[in-house]
Design a protein around this motif. Structure first.
Motif, PDB file in Angstrom:
ATOM      1  N   PRO A  40       0.787  -1.236   0.000  1.00 13.78           N
ATOM      2  CA  PRO A  40       0.000   0.000   0.000  1.00 13.78           C
ATOM      3  C   PRO A  40       0.822   1.291   0.000  1.00 13.78           C
ATOM      4  CG  PRO A  40      -0.228  -1.188   2.087  1.00 13.78           C
ATOM      5  CD  PRO A  40       0.499  -2.092   1.151  1.00 13.78           C
ATOM      6  N   HIS A  91       5.129   7.047   7.243  1.00 18.79           N
ATOM      7  CA  HIS A  91       3.767   6.747   7.711  1.00 18.79           C
ATOM      8  C   HIS A  91       3.696   6.580   9.215  1.00 18.79           C
ATOM      9  CE1 HIS A  91       3.827   2.487   8.530  1.00 18.79           C
ATOM     10  NE2 HIS A  91       3.435   2.029   7.364  1.00 18.79           N
ATOM     11  N   SER A 160       5.143  -1.745  11.610  1.00 18.50           N
ATOM     12  CA  SER A 160       4.330  -1.332  10.452  1.00 18.50           C
ATOM     13  C   SER A 160       2.885  -1.161  10.938  1.00 18.50           C
ATOM     14  CB  SER A 160       4.381  -2.407   9.366  1.00 18.50           C
ATOM     15  OG  SER A 160       3.809  -3.604   9.863  1.00 18.50           O
ATOM     16  N   THR A 161       2.027  -0.557  10.126  1.00 14.00           N
ATOM     17  CA  THR A 161       0.659  -0.376  10.608  1.00 14.00           C
ATOM     18  C   THR A 161      -0.075  -1.716  10.700  1.00 14.00           C
ATOM     19  OG1 THR A 161      -0.096   0.198   8.410  1.00 14.00           O
ATOM     20  CG2 THR A 161       0.385   2.001   9.881  1.00 14.00           C
ATOM     21  N   GLY A 184       7.193  -6.114   4.011  1.00 12.01           N
ATOM     22  CA  GLY A 184       6.199  -5.247   3.388  1.00 12.01           C
ATOM     23  C   GLY A 184       4.887  -5.990   3.335  1.00 12.01           C
ATOM     24  N   ALA A 186       3.072  -6.556   0.709  1.00 10.76           N
ATOM     25  CA  ALA A 186       2.924  -7.409  -0.477  1.00 10.76           C
ATOM     26  C   ALA A 186       3.345  -8.859  -0.177  1.00 10.76           C
ATOM     27  CB  ALA A 186       3.692  -6.826  -1.660  1.00 10.76           C
TER      28      ALA A 186
HETATM   29  C1  MLT Z   1       2.068  -1.241   6.679  1.00 17.02           C
HETATM   30  O1  MLT Z   1       1.355  -2.218   6.935  1.00 17.02           O
HETATM   31  O2  MLT Z   1       2.557  -0.522   7.508  1.00 17.02           O
HETATM   32  C2  MLT Z   1       2.389  -0.863   5.262  1.00 17.02           C
HETATM   33  O3  MLT Z   1       1.390  -0.312   4.654  1.00 17.02           O
HETATM   34  C3  MLT Z   1       3.363  -1.706   4.595  1.00 17.02           C
HETATM   35  C4  MLT Z   1       3.564  -1.628   3.124  1.00 17.02           C
HETATM   36  O4  MLT Z   1       3.262  -0.630   2.483  1.00 17.02           O
HETATM   37  O5  MLT Z   1       4.037  -2.632   2.583  1.00 17.02           O
END
Ligand code: MLT
Length: 325
Positions: A40, A91, A160-161, A184, A186
């Motif tokens: 994402p 983020h 990570s989120t 990540g 993905a």
């Molecule tokens: C997350 O879960 O923090 C991210 O969105 C990780 C990502 O972009 O791969």
């Protein structure tokens, strides 16, 4: 004589800043995305970079620097030259929760960066495999209560989120789940599709094609309200399972501290011009991306938001006892 020399130096400095303002960007600009391609953060960054690059008149190269929940890429960006050619896509995890999670973080999200602009937010979706026995969040909570520690959640890395929201969910539901970290979202999604793990929280934009394509089931949302167009019939966690539960990932573009103010302003203005394309913003909204009032995209607003989030996460991490396991 000394006075004249000082005047000369000031004039030279002013002239070089003026030339910089006129010339930037004279070459490719790099945005560091600290996760694997295809997730994402990467998807959102590539989409926004494409639109902003047309405004600034130079290509924006996405450099994926994954690992340690985004902190490796963020540390790299903090140390990059502050010349207007390297930026970080930050983020909520490594730029908000990072200082509360990591005892030794080699960068400070507030002191080591200039905030440039905020992206729109994305709520998260709780996903399970196509043939999963869990048809809703209540089923999963019941299974985790019956078998503590045996339900596995994949995530995009510690901090990570996807990791943080699964930890908050588990803390609020009073369950013990096992978190499995990837580089990540993905690769984390791939293992969910393959059945190696039981569940995952992913952002709405990249979860959507997997759900619409029939590869995964969405069983709950972290938004307070339902998303009938994107996820028909999928209830918010707040509806029944966890009243009041709400979460969305925020993102922002950052530059190493000391990056010229005119570069920050030009980048922000270019983004605002790109956002005037209604066709584009409607396509984002159709993916469940949550557009914000324009004032919240501004550099100052992102700087304040980052500082407030660092403080908020200290409490959240303490209260939910989130650990880097
Ligand atoms: C997350 O879960 O923090 C991210 O969105 C990780 C990502 O972009 O791969």
């Amino acid at each position: 004589m000394k006075f004249l020399k000082t005047l000369g130096a000031i004039a030279l400095l002013a002239a070089s800043q003026f030339t910089h303002a006129q010339a930037w960007p004279a070459k490719n600009v790099t945005w560091i995305v600290p996760f694997a391609a295809g997730g994402p953060t990467d998807a959102m960054a590539r989409d926004i970079a494409d639109k902003v690059s047309r405004q600034i008149g130079q290509p924006i190269i996405i450099e994926n620097t994954p690992g340690a929940g985004g902190t490796i890429g963020a540390a790299k960006a903090a140390k990059a030259p502050a010349d207007g050619y390297t930026f970080l896509v930050g983020h909520m995890g490594y730029m908000g929760a990072g200082p509360a999670l990591y005892k030794k973080l080699s960068y400070d999200p507030v002191k080591d960066f200039e905030a440039v602009f905020r992206f729109p937010d994305t709520p998260l979706v709780m996903l399970v495999g196509k043939n999963s026995p869990y048809k809703n969040a209540g089923d999963l909570v019941a299974a985790a209560k019956a078998r503590p520690g045996q339900i596995n959640f994949s995530n995009a890395g510690v901090g990570s989120t996807s990791h943080l929201i699964a930890a908050l969910f588990a803390a609020r539901a009073g369950i013990d789940v096992t978190q499995v970290a990837y580089k990540g979202a993905a690769p984390a999604i791939n293992d969910l599709i393959g059945g190696q793990v039981d569940a995952m929280f992913d952002q709405s934009n990249t979860a959507l094609p997997q759900v619409q394509g029939g590869r995964l089931n969405a069983i709950a949302l972290t938004s307070l309200t339902a998303m009938p167009q994107q996820y028909p019939g999928v209830p918010p966690l707040a509806d029944k399972t966890l009243p009041g539960f709400e979460a969305a990932t925020w993102y922002g573009l950052y530059a190493p501290k000391g990056t010229p103010k005119d570069v920050v302003q030009k980048m922000h203005q270019s983004y605002l011009k790109a956002l005037a394309d209604k066709g584009w913003t409607e396509r984002m909204a159709a993916q469940g991306i949550h557009l914000l009032p324009e004032a919240q995209y501004a550099p100052d607003a992102l700087a304040k938001h980052t500082a407030a989030e660092v403080e908020r996460w200290r409490k959240v991490v303490r209260d939910a006892k989130i650990q880097l396991d």
